[in-house]
Each structure stands twice: as C-alpha cells, then as structure tokens.
Design a protein around this motif. Structure first.
Motif, PDB file in Angstrom:
ATOM      1  N   TYR A 291       0.855  -1.190   0.000  1.00 51.19           N
ATOM      2  CA  TYR A 291       0.000   0.000   0.000  1.00 51.19           C
ATOM      3  C   TYR A 291       0.890   1.238   0.000  1.00 51.19           C
ATOM      4  CZ  TYR A 291       0.931   0.581   5.039  1.00 51.19           C
ATOM      5  OH  TYR A 291       1.519   0.773   6.249  1.00 51.19           O
ATOM      6  N   TYR A 292       0.346   2.360  -0.431  1.00 43.85           N
ATOM      7  CA  TYR A 292       1.170   3.564  -0.560  1.00 43.85           C
ATOM      8  C   TYR A 292       0.287   4.800  -0.506  1.00 43.85           C
ATOM      9  CZ  TYR A 292      -0.539   2.894  -5.330  1.00 43.85           C
ATOM     10  OH  TYR A 292      -1.348   2.682  -6.416  1.00 43.85           O
ATOM     11  N   ASP A 293       0.918   5.932  -0.222  1.00 52.11           N
ATOM     12  CA  ASP A 293       0.211   7.209  -0.219  1.00 52.11           C
ATOM     13  C   ASP A 293       1.208   8.351  -0.336  1.00 52.11           C
ATOM     14  OD1 ASP A 293       0.995   8.241   2.556  1.00 52.11           O
ATOM     15  OD2 ASP A 293      -0.006   6.369   3.099  1.00 52.11           O
TER      16      ASP A 293
ATOM     17  N   ARG B 272      -5.065   1.764  -0.617  1.00 56.29           N
ATOM     18  CA  ARG B 272      -5.016   0.843   0.512  1.00 56.29           C
ATOM     19  C   ARG B 272      -6.345   0.105   0.613  1.00 56.29           C
ATOM     20  NH1 ARG B 272      -3.123   2.476   6.708  1.00 56.29           N
ATOM     21  NH2 ARG B 272      -2.463   0.353   7.348  1.00 56.29           N
ATOM     22  N   TYR B 273      -6.320  -1.112   1.100  1.00 56.52           N
ATOM     23  CA  TYR B 273      -7.519  -1.941   1.250  1.00 56.52           C
ATOM     24  C   TYR B 273      -8.242  -2.137  -0.084  1.00 56.52           C
ATOM     25  CZ  TYR B 273      -6.672  -0.178   5.969  1.00 56.52           C
ATOM     26  OH  TYR B 273      -6.091   0.201   7.172  1.00 56.52           O
ATOM     27  N   GLY B 274      -7.489  -2.110  -1.174  1.00 62.89           N
ATOM     28  CA  GLY B 274      -8.064  -2.375  -2.478  1.00 62.89           C
ATOM     29  C   GLY B 274      -8.758  -1.215  -3.136  1.00 62.89           C
ATOM     30  N   SER B 275      -8.640   0.002  -2.593  1.00 62.85           N
ATOM     31  CA  SER B 275      -9.285   1.173  -3.199  1.00 62.85           C
ATOM     32  C   SER B 275      -8.548   2.430  -2.772  1.00 62.85           C
ATOM     33  CB  SER B 275     -10.761   1.251  -2.800  1.00 62.85           C
ATOM     34  OG  SER B 275     -10.886   1.493  -1.417  1.00 62.85           O
ATOM     35  N   VAL B 276      -9.012   3.582  -3.261  1.00 59.69           N
ATOM     36  CA  VAL B 276      -8.412   4.857  -2.883  1.00 59.69           C
ATOM     37  C   VAL B 276      -8.685   5.139  -1.414  1.00 59.69           C
ATOM     38  CG1 VAL B 276      -8.389   7.339  -3.323  1.00 59.69           C
ATOM     39  CG2 VAL B 276      -8.654   5.745  -5.223  1.00 59.69           C
ATOM     40  N   SER B 277      -7.683   5.646  -0.718  1.00 55.79           N
ATOM     41  CA  SER B 277      -7.789   5.921   0.710  1.00 55.79           C
ATOM     42  C   SER B 277      -7.391   7.366   0.992  1.00 55.79           C
ATOM     43  CB  SER B 277      -6.889   4.966   1.504  1.00 55.79           C
ATOM     44  OG  SER B 277      -6.883   5.285   2.871  1.00 55.79           O
TER      45      SER B 277
ATOM     46  N   ASP C  98     -10.073  15.220  12.130  1.00 53.53           N
ATOM     47  CA  ASP C  98      -9.373  13.996  11.759  1.00 53.53           C
ATOM     48  C   ASP C  98     -10.155  13.274  10.673  1.00 53.53           C
ATOM     49  OD1 ASP C  98      -7.698  11.774  11.746  1.00 53.53           O
ATOM     50  OD2 ASP C  98      -8.817  10.787  13.350  1.00 53.53           O
ATOM     51  N   VAL C  99      -9.487  12.964   9.564  1.00 58.15           N
ATOM     52  CA  VAL C  99     -10.062  12.137   8.508  1.00 58.15           C
ATOM     53  C   VAL C  99      -9.376  10.780   8.588  1.00 58.15           C
ATOM     54  CG1 VAL C  99     -10.424  11.862   6.036  1.00 58.15           C
ATOM     55  CG2 VAL C  99     -10.472  14.155   7.050  1.00 58.15           C
ATOM     56  N   TYR C 100     -10.144   9.713   8.767  1.00 59.76           N
ATOM     57  CA  TYR C 100      -9.557   8.408   9.046  1.00 59.76           C
ATOM     58  C   TYR C 100     -10.061   7.346   8.068  1.00 59.76           C
ATOM     59  CZ  TYR C 100     -14.069   7.801  11.398  1.00 59.76           C
ATOM     60  OH  TYR C 100     -15.409   7.742  11.682  1.00 59.76           O
ATOM     61  N   ASP C 101      -9.288   6.277   7.959  1.00 58.26           N
ATOM     62  CA  ASP C 101      -9.619   5.145   7.097  1.00 58.26           C
ATOM     63  C   ASP C 101      -8.819   3.948   7.597  1.00 58.26           C
ATOM     64  OD1 ASP C 101     -10.236   3.330   5.148  1.00 58.26           O
ATOM     65  OD2 ASP C 101      -9.450   4.489   3.469  1.00 58.26           O
ATOM     66  N   SER C 102      -9.501   2.932   8.122  1.00 61.50           N
ATOM     67  CA  SER C 102      -8.793   1.766   8.648  1.00 61.50           C
ATOM     68  C   SER C 102      -9.719   0.559   8.660  1.00 61.50           C
ATOM     69  CB  SER C 102      -8.284   2.035  10.073  1.00 61.50           C
ATOM     70  OG  SER C 102      -9.369   2.209  10.964  1.00 61.50           O
TER      71      SER C 102
END
Length: 534
Positions: free
Chosen positions: A296-298, A318-323, A341-345
């Motif tokens: 994964y990368y950003d 990440r997780y198979g889609s845009v994060s 806070d903008v989160y994705d997990s």
C-alpha cells in the motif's frame, strides 16, 4: 471481572496522583454520594414513571509535570416507583492518565464505563435512563508503556498497549419481528505493538526518513472472532519551504479477520446461549471474513505555518481502493482549540473504542449530573492544546464483525471568562466483513453510516452557581435491506448551586427519535439531586 478492571484503572490514576501529590501537591481527589429524584414522561404514548437514585462516585485530577490525568467515575442504583419497571444498576466513568515514569519512558492508560445503543436499526434514546430499549452497558480499559530514545541522529520510539472491552447483552432492540438477527457483542482482548526509527530533515540529508513496523492482535468471545495484522512501512519528508513539506510512503501489510461457525439446532437456525449470543462450534474450521496481503502507498502535504496550526492530508491506495486520511489541529490560545481527523482503517469495535479512548484528553469537562455527560458522545476539554474528541463513530452500533471504518471528526472547545463551550460534528461509514458462507450470520457486505453533531455550553453565574446546556442530533442509516434511517435529537439544561460541601442540581431534557414505520417518539425528563462531597 469488569468492575475489577475499571477499579484497577481508577487505582492506577489514584496511585500516580498520590505520588505526584507527594512531590508537587497538584492532585485533587473528591469522593461523593448523591441522592436524586427523576421523572420520565413518554409524551407520545402518554405514560409517566418516576424513580429515585442513590449514587456514589469520585473525581480525581492531577496536573503535575510528570503525571497528567483525570478520572470521573459514578455508580448509581435506581429504585423504581413502578412495578412494571425494574430496579437498575448503572456505571458511568471516564479515566485518562499520562505519566512520565523515567527519562524516555512513559505510560498511557484509560478506562470507560458507559451505556450506548446496540443495534443500528433499533431505537435511539436521547439520554439513557430506565426502561430504555436497545441499550447495552459497556466497559473498556487499556494501558501500556512507550519508550523514546536516540541512536546517533535517529530517534527511536517503541510502544505496546493491551486492552479489554466488555459489552452486556442489550435490552429489547425495538426491531420488528422477522428482521434478520444481528450478533450480540461479548468481549475482546487486544494488543498493539509498534516501533519507529526516524531521521529529521537536515540531520543526515535534506529530506527526512522514517522506518516503522507494527503488529496488532485481537481475540473476541463471540464466535471466537480474531483480528491479526502486521505491517512495515517507509516514509520520506521533503521540505519545500519553511512551512510546507511533501511526504510519501510505501508499506507492506497483512490483515486477516476470521471467526468460527455457530452450532445449529436445525438447518439455518443457529443455537443461542442463555444471553442470546451464538454458541460457537469449536470443531468448525476458521472462516476468513476479510484478508489483505500486499503493498500500500500514499502521498501528501504537510503545512505548519506556526506552532499553533498544523495540517496534513494524504491520498493513496489501501484496502483495495483509494484511501484518504488527514489531520488538522489549531490552538488559537491557551483555552481555545480545534481538531479535525479524517480516518480510514480496517478495525473492530473493541479496537476502535480503545483507540478513540486513547485519543481523548487527560483533562476533560465532567458535568455535575448524570444526563449531560454519559461519555458516549463528544467529550470536551478546557485546554486549547487538546480540545477533546467524539466517540459517536464507535457507538453508532455494536457488532463483533470486523469492518472498514472511514469518516471525519471535528471538535472545537473554548473558554472565555466564565463561559465554556464546545461543539463536535462527524460522519462515519463502515463496511462490515463477515464470512458469507456462515449460515445465520447476516452482516456480510452491509454498509452502515451515521452523521452526528453536539453543542455544549457552561456558564459560571456566581462563585457557587452555574448553568449548562447540551443540544445533539444523530442520524443512523443501517444499510441493511428494508431498514430506513433513524433520527435521534434533543436538548438538556441543568442548573447547579453549592452550599459548602452540598451541591444541588436541577436538570430538564426533551428528546425524540424516529423509527421506520412508527410515529416520532417524544420524551421529557426532569431530575433534582443533592450531592455531598467529602
């Protein structure tokens, strides 16, 4: 067991505070007892009930240089005047402590006791009292050390945290008969460990670099659910001006969530225990609910124009889609602060609750009555550096399933003269993962979400009196087939006056929630109480 864990958290803060008191004299411990009388009126169905309450609690605060923390805990026994409503035991409490044990070695710990709605499709009472439906008692505790040091130009940070979460079986959810059955969360034990080595820009090269790794494991009681993950990652930070830097990172992670099947009394009918939870078939194979294994990368930008304002935003795969992730903090003054806070997990209820708890400030506003602060929404601080946080995204519903959590939270708190006020808003979206091959478990692919907002205001009128008010609104969209959205909204106000060690309070509230196919359920509540502080 749960009460011992919570009391252990209380004891940790008290011991730390006592040590700090001996060194600096900056700890306050205030135990109290309280009696109250409550009137609850169901305005929609023209029904009224009353009950008396007897409560015991303690407030602890430490503001020393080595120990910062606060605890507010309350046990309440409720005695109903109506034979159709049973007596009730309620625990409300929040504890947060940060202690500097030695040079480079610190300890973080916390605990929570509250009640919250269980099924996202069900009733949504505004402020939880007696006879409320779709409500569970919840306990959580966590703690662990971290160590920071230097190895030449590099800084090294290592940490470990362990935590436990317990949820009691909910009251009647209010879901129409024939609706798909969801699981009842039981308990979970989780562990998190991590290490990071970082070099700042200019120390070795014009750009900075960080190498990090982490491991996470949680075991849950319902259906022997398990979450297991580990990751390694590298990041670079390249300044492009005194205030702006570009950042990018790439990592490798493996996440796997799984559970076993329930026993069946007949085809398609899972067996339930006395509490209504699934009975696990210990001989069944472990079934994968979610798995990711790969890179994964950003990339993003960091903006820090001054010491008071910091903002960063990242976008990647990440997780198979845009994060998308991001963070912004702004300390306008010593007593005015804002955080978003903008989160994705990919996480679980237990992990998300303990993470949300660890992000709360070590100094928070604790209300005098049991209505305006039940620790299941937004918690505010009087410090601009730590404005507070919201737990609404965690408590939009309670499920054993793992899920991908995405959303945004924003909190503002301010103290001006004799007034303190704050606000919190947020949006939460969760995609639930459950094995679609397990009969009787109906969560696979469900995507629920919520929107929430809360306003808080307190005014010190005189040296012995104050007034406060709360306004809130929540919207829950279950995502399951044939289930429409649920609204919950209301307001409370409270007046308090002190007579030496005795504090009296009067509280009133008006609430409503909308369930599909039912009229809006309106209710009003009033309470008078007297507290004696030792």
């Amino acid at each position: 067991m749960i009460r011992l864990l919570l009391l252990g958290s209380v004891a940790s803060l008290a011991v730390a505070g006592s040590a700090e008191a001996q060194q600096r004299g900056r700890v306050a411990v205030t135990p109290y007892i309280e009696i109250g009388q409550v009137l609850v009126s169901d305005l929609t169905n023209d029904d009224t009930l009353t009950y008396s309450s007897l409560a015991a609690g303690v407030d602890v605060a430490s503001t020393g240089q080595r120990v910062a923390g606060q605890l507010s805990y309350r046990y309440e026994r409720r005695f109903s005047w109506d034979k159709n409503v049973g007596d009730d035991d309620v625990h409300y409490g929040l504890a947060r402590v940060s202690a500097q044990l030695a040079r480079g070695l610190s300890l973080e710990a916390g605990g929570l006791a509250t009640r919250a709605r269980s099924d996202i499709r069900g009733a949504a009472p505004g402020v939880i009292t007696v006879n409320d439906v779709n409500v569970s008692q919840i306990y959580a505790v966590y703690g662990g050390p971290s160590y920071a040091t230097h190895a030449g130009p590099a800084s090294v940070v290592a940490s470990y945290m362990a935590g436990y979460t317990k949820v009691k079986v909910p009251t009647y959810t209010g879901i129409p008969g024939g609706s798909p059955r969801l699981d009842y969360y039981d308990d979970s034990f989780g562990q998190v460990a991590g290490i990071a080595v970082a070099v700042k820009p200019g120390d070795v090269a014009p750009i900075g670099a960080t190498l990090s790794g982490g491991w996470q494991r949680e075991d849950a009681g319902q259906l022997d659910a398990r979450y297991d993950s580990w990751r390694v990652r590298g990041d670079v930070l390249a300044p492009v001006s005194p205030y702006v830097a570009l950042t990018a990172g790439v990592g490798y992670e493996k996440i796997e969530t799984s559970e076993r099947s329930p026993l069946f009394t007949s085809p398609g009918a899972p067996a339930l225990d006395g509490a209504g939870r699934y009975v696990t078939d210990e001989r069944s194979p472990r079934r994968i609910a979610y798995r990711t294994d790969g890179v994964y990368y950003d990339a993003g930008v960091v903006w820090r124009p001054n010491r008071r304002l910091s903002a960063e935003a990242h976008v990647g795969k990440r997780y198979g889609s845009v994060s998308y992730t991001g963070l912004m903090t702004y300390q306008a003054s010593e007593h005015v602060g804002f955080a978003a806070d903008v989160y994705d997990s990919v996480t679980t209820f237990g992990q998300q609750l303990r993470t949300g708890l660890s992000n709360l400030p070590t100094s928070f506003i604790s209300a005098r009555d049991a209505y305006t602060q039940q620790y299941n929404g937004c918690i505010f601080s009087t410090r601009g550096s730590t404005p507070g946080g919201c737990l609404n995204d965690v408590f939009q519903s309670i499920t054993t399933a793992s899920y991908r959590a995405r959303g945004i939270d924003a909190v503002l708190s301010a103290t001006r003269g004799r007034s303190t006020w704050g606000g919190g808003v947020g949006f939460a979206n969760r995609k639930l993962y459950d094995p679609d091959t397990v009969q009787g478990v109906t969560l696979y692919g469900v995507e629920d979400q919520s929107v929430y907002g809360q306003l808080f205001w307190n005014r010190t009128l005189t040296a012995v009196s104050n007034i406060d008010a709360n306004v809130f609104v929540n919207y829950y969209e279950p995502g399951a087939v044939r289930n429409a959205g649920v609204w919950s909204y209301g307001a409370t106000t409270s007046y308090g006056r002190s007579f030496g060690r005795i504090t009296t309070s009067a509280t009133a509230g008006l609430y409503a929630f909308d369930l599909p196919a039912l009229d809006t359920q309106w209710s009003a509540q009033a309470q008078v109480a007297a507290r004696y502080s030792f």
